[in-house]
Design an enzyme around this catalytic site. Structure first.
Site, PDB file in Angstrom:
ATOM      1  N   ASP A  25       0.811  -1.216   0.000  1.00  0.00           N
ATOM      2  CA  ASP A  25       0.000   0.000   0.000  1.00  0.00           C
ATOM      3  C   ASP A  25       0.846   1.269   0.000  1.00  0.00           C
ATOM      4  O   ASP A  25       0.446   2.286  -0.578  1.00  0.00           O
ATOM      5  CB  ASP A  25      -0.990   0.000   1.172  1.00  0.00           C
ATOM      6  CG  ASP A  25      -0.322  -0.223   2.519  1.00  0.00           C
ATOM      7  OD1 ASP A  25       0.823  -0.712   2.552  1.00  0.00           O
ATOM      8  OD2 ASP A  25      -0.965   0.091   3.539  1.00  0.00           O
ATOM      9  N   GLU A  48       9.115 -11.015  -2.261  1.00  0.00           N
ATOM     10  CA  GLU A  48      10.187 -10.023  -2.316  1.00  0.00           C
ATOM     11  C   GLU A  48      11.577 -10.659  -2.415  1.00  0.00           C
ATOM     12  O   GLU A  48      12.475 -10.103  -3.054  1.00  0.00           O
ATOM     13  CB  GLU A  48      10.122  -9.107  -1.096  1.00  0.00           C
ATOM     14  CG  GLU A  48       8.909  -8.203  -1.055  1.00  0.00           C
ATOM     15  CD  GLU A  48       7.685  -8.836  -0.433  1.00  0.00           C
ATOM     16  OE1 GLU A  48       6.649  -8.153  -0.326  1.00  0.00           O
ATOM     17  OE2 GLU A  48       7.765 -10.041  -0.045  1.00  0.00           O
ATOM     18  N   HIS A 111       1.492   0.308  10.458  1.00  0.00           N
ATOM     19  CA  HIS A 111       1.559  -1.115  10.127  1.00  0.00           C
ATOM     20  C   HIS A 111       2.815  -1.421   9.302  1.00  0.00           C
ATOM     21  O   HIS A 111       3.377  -0.548   8.656  1.00  0.00           O
ATOM     22  CB  HIS A 111       0.306  -1.550   9.363  1.00  0.00           C
ATOM     23  CG  HIS A 111       0.134  -0.908   8.022  1.00  0.00           C
ATOM     24  ND1 HIS A 111      -0.315   0.387   7.855  1.00  0.00           N
ATOM     25  CD2 HIS A 111       0.350  -1.384   6.768  1.00  0.00           C
ATOM     26  CE1 HIS A 111      -0.381   0.677   6.564  1.00  0.00           C
ATOM     27  NE2 HIS A 111       0.027  -0.380   5.882  1.00  0.00           N
ATOM     28  N   HIS A 112       3.218  -2.638   9.342  1.00  0.00           N
ATOM     29  CA  HIS A 112       4.464  -3.151   8.755  1.00  0.00           C
ATOM     30  C   HIS A 112       5.699  -2.698   9.541  1.00  0.00           C
ATOM     31  O   HIS A 112       6.825  -2.993   9.136  1.00  0.00           O
ATOM     32  CB  HIS A 112       4.635  -2.764   7.278  1.00  0.00           C
ATOM     33  CG  HIS A 112       3.609  -3.340   6.369  1.00  0.00           C
ATOM     34  ND1 HIS A 112       2.927  -4.493   6.648  1.00  0.00           N
ATOM     35  CD2 HIS A 112       3.157  -2.916   5.149  1.00  0.00           C
ATOM     36  CE1 HIS A 112       2.084  -4.765   5.650  1.00  0.00           C
ATOM     37  NE2 HIS A 112       2.190  -3.821   4.746  1.00  0.00           N
ATOM     38  N   GLY A 398      26.135 -18.166  -1.744  1.00  0.00           N
ATOM     39  CA  GLY A 398      25.705 -19.553  -1.650  1.00  0.00           C
ATOM     40  C   GLY A 398      24.296 -19.744  -1.126  1.00  0.00           C
ATOM     41  O   GLY A 398      24.029 -20.709  -0.401  1.00  0.00           O
ATOM     42  N   ASP A 425      16.537 -30.263  -7.196  1.00  0.00           N
ATOM     43  CA  ASP A 425      15.167 -30.324  -6.688  1.00  0.00           C
ATOM     44  C   ASP A 425      15.042 -29.662  -5.319  1.00  0.00           C
ATOM     45  O   ASP A 425      14.005 -29.074  -4.999  1.00  0.00           O
ATOM     46  CB  ASP A 425      14.661 -31.769  -6.650  1.00  0.00           C
ATOM     47  CG  ASP A 425      15.581 -32.719  -5.890  1.00  0.00           C
ATOM     48  OD1 ASP A 425      16.718 -32.327  -5.552  1.00  0.00           O
ATOM     49  OD2 ASP A 425      15.170 -33.864  -5.641  1.00  0.00           O
ATOM     50  N   ASN A 452      17.405 -35.513  -7.561  1.00  0.00           N
ATOM     51  CA  ASN A 452      18.155 -36.555  -6.855  1.00  0.00           C
ATOM     52  C   ASN A 452      17.662 -36.714  -5.422  1.00  0.00           C
ATOM     53  O   ASN A 452      18.402 -37.136  -4.539  1.00  0.00           O
ATOM     54  CB  ASN A 452      19.667 -36.284  -6.903  1.00  0.00           C
ATOM     55  CG  ASN A 452      20.017 -34.863  -6.495  1.00  0.00           C
ATOM     56  OD1 ASN A 452      19.196 -34.149  -5.924  1.00  0.00           O
ATOM     57  ND2 ASN A 452      21.239 -34.451  -6.800  1.00  0.00           N
ATOM     58  N   GLY A 454      16.648 -34.747  -2.795  1.00  0.00           N
ATOM     59  CA  GLY A 454      17.131 -34.082  -1.588  1.00  0.00           C
ATOM     60  C   GLY A 454      18.368 -33.257  -1.806  1.00  0.00           C
ATOM     61  O   GLY A 454      18.759 -32.951  -2.931  1.00  0.00           O
ATOM     62  N   GLU A 458      24.671 -31.480   0.640  1.00  0.00           N
ATOM     63  CA  GLU A 458      24.731 -31.620   2.091  1.00  0.00           C
ATOM     64  C   GLU A 458      24.968 -33.084   2.492  1.00  0.00           C
ATOM     65  O   GLU A 458      25.670 -33.362   3.464  1.00  0.00           O
ATOM     66  CB  GLU A 458      23.440 -31.114   2.724  1.00  0.00           C
ATOM     67  CG  GLU A 458      23.005 -29.724   2.284  1.00  0.00           C
ATOM     68  CD  GLU A 458      23.942 -28.623   2.743  1.00  0.00           C
ATOM     69  OE1 GLU A 458      24.953 -28.920   3.410  1.00  0.00           O
ATOM     70  OE2 GLU A 458      23.683 -27.461   2.414  1.00  0.00           O
TER      71      GLU A 458
END
Length: 536
Positions: A25, A48, A111-112, A398, A425, A452, A454, A458
């Site tokens: 707004d 955003e 607000h915000h 990263g 993915d 793959n 996941g 990691e």
């Protein structure tokens, strides 16, 4: 002219033809001006954070980008993307829409906000990840906007420009104020001469010089100067420097990752008697967890604002001046560009190494290649890019999920070029909403989605079977239909031959490449092993 129209015209004059963001707004009066402006087009995003990533991708291609964010909630949602742009020297103009001046001046709780009247909290937060911050008023708009834009372009960093809701529709004062001049960094003559003298002793005695390219100097527009300086010398790149210069224009030997480097690259760099490190920052990513054995006594390091020779610092020394001095010392040499050989795989089940070989073979001169952090970024390190390819990867920051919105931004910046997006993915699940924006704007994006099951990068680091590296399995074909409609091709591939056939084409399409959860590209496997060895 009203302040909002002036702002948009100044952005357009610097090459910004699109504005990313999410409406709020406080920003609506300004966005009405955007819709009416002849040279700037609104590109709405799903959130955003995605808008920030898209602006980053746009700026890496167009040279400058802008995002419109509403006060508080919108600004903080995007701050991660802006921090990444700061880390990697990408100029993004953050237009933060604030409450109207009467509310700010009266100290009202709005607000915000955070439940108090301190409306500068978010601006202070942006002070940590932008090179300049300002809030426009009718009296300072010309001077402050010019200052912020000049800093963004000169330093190649994001800047924050606050727009109180009622300011964009106010007319500019008739009398133009004097503008302060913004100059790029200049070298101190004594320091530049001392640097050149110290470098001369090292360069002239060198028998095995090598160039090591990082990302910083190319971000400053010095890629052509690096290519000329490197003529006739072996050229390695850091992981962050990958693709920052034309790899076909130099004697490219591969990516330097300390002990995780390909065969021959580590020896060439670490046994050199003169390493010209241009725009390198030697982070843990560039050095495999700081396990590199770079010979400091043989190092000439050029950064944007300073330089060192054998560990001795010189500054201020502008990078362009340092490169010119080194080119003079090196003199003219014949080109020694060697062709690279790529393994050709027979058809069979698709695994990581042939996946990246086939993807590289499909890339054309002039394409824009966008990679997410993970198997894609490591899988492509060993492959030489064709001439004219732009290579976008958020390697230093990263932040996974970066690449999908960044590909949107790059495609909007260069609609006549094909964008090839390489994403896993796991990364897709962070920013998948922007698939719908790519479809809406009709961008020419080929997505190679590596399924793959996941977070494979990691898993390689820790917990190969740990639940925290698992993700919920998505029906990607259904997802593409839901977000993009029935006309976007979605091709699953499980063999090398199927991938090879699917890569031949143009237009927005998704190729889902299935590989195994613990299948790693060679460079990632070696990198993780080197880091673990360095950590004991």
């Amino acid at each position: 002219m009203k302040i909002g129209d002036y702002l948009l015209s100044e952005l357009a004059g610097r090459g910004v033809r699109h504005l990313f963001g999410v409406p709020g707004d406080y920003s609506l009066p300004f966005l009405d001006q955007v819709l009416a402006h002849p040279d700037v087009e609104w590109v709405g995003n799903c959130n955003e954070l995605n808008a920030g990533y898209a602006a980053d991708g746009y700026a890496r291609i167009a040279g400058l980008a802008a995002i419109s964010l509403t006060y508080g909630v919108g600004e903080l949602s995007a701050i991660n993307a802006v921090a990444g742009a700061y880390a990697e020297r990408v100029p993004v103009v953050v237009l933060g829409s604030l409450p109207a001046r009467r509310a700010l001046d009266a100290g009202r709780v709005v607000h915000h906000g955070l439940g108090d009247a301190d409306w500068r909290r978010v601006i202070r937060a942006y002070g940590e990840v932008t090179a300049a911050q300002t809030v426009l008023t009718p009296d300072n708009a010309v001077v402050e906007l010019t200052r912020a834009l000049d800093i963004a372009v000169t330093e190649r960093r994001p800047v924050y420009v606050g727009l109180p809701a009622d300011v964009p529709t106010v007319e500019l004062p008739t009398a133009a104020p004097a503008l302060a001049e913004i100059h790029g960094l200049t070298s101190a003559p004594g320091e530049l001469a001392a640097f050149a003298s110290a470098a001369e002793r090292l360069v002239k005695a060198a028998k095995r010089p090598v160039v090591l390219v990082g990302h910083e100097l190319a971000r400053l527009g010095l890629a052509a100067e690096i290519e000329r300086l490197a003529t006739g010398l072996p050229v390695a790149m850091t992981a962050i420097g990958k693709g920052q210069i034309d790899e076909q224009a130099v004697d490219w030997i591969g990516t330097y990752l300390g002990p995780a480097s390909p065969d021959g690259v580590r020896e060439t760099v670490e046994q050199s008697d003169c390493v010209l490190a241009l725009g390198t920052i030697f982070s843990d990513t560039e050095t495999a967890g700081f396990s590199a054995a770079l010979p400091e006594s043989a190092m000439i390091v050029v950064r944007p604002e300073n330089a060192t020779v054998a560990g001795k610092p010189f500054g201020p020394v502008a990078a362009a001046d340092a490169l010119h001095a080194l080119a003079e010392l090196l003199g003219t040499r014949d080109s020694a560009v060697r062709p690279t050989k790529t393994r050709v795989y027979e058809d069979g089940p698709l695994t990581q190494n042939p996946l990246w070989t086939e993807v590289t073979a499909s890339i054309r001169p002039g394409d824009i290649v966008v990679l997410d952090q993970g198997t894609a970024s490591f899988g492509m390190l060993d492959y030489r890019m064709p001439s004219g390819v732009s290579y976008l990867a958020g390697t230093l920051w990263g932040s996974i999920g970066y690449s999908l919105p960044a590909a949107l931004g790059a495609a909007v910046a260069a609609p006549d070029r094909r964008v090839v997006l390489l994403i896993g993915d796991g990364s897709l699940q962070l920013t998948a909403q922007e698939l719908s924006t790519i479809a809406r704007v009709g961008a020419n994006v080929t997505i190679v989605l590596v399924n793959n099951n996941g977070y494979t990068i990691e898993r390689a680091i820790n917990g190969p079977h740990a639940v925290y590296n698992d993700i919920n399995h998505w029906d990607h074909a259904a997802l593409v239909r839901a977000l993009c409609g029935p006309d976007v091709p979605m091709t699953p591939v499980r063999t090398i031959g199927e991938l090879r056939s699917a890569l031949d084409g143009d237009g927005f399409r998704v190729i889902e490449a299935h590989t195994q959860p613990l299948d790693l590209p060679t460079r990632l496997d070696v990198f993780v092993s080197a880091v673990k060895a360095a950590q004991g």
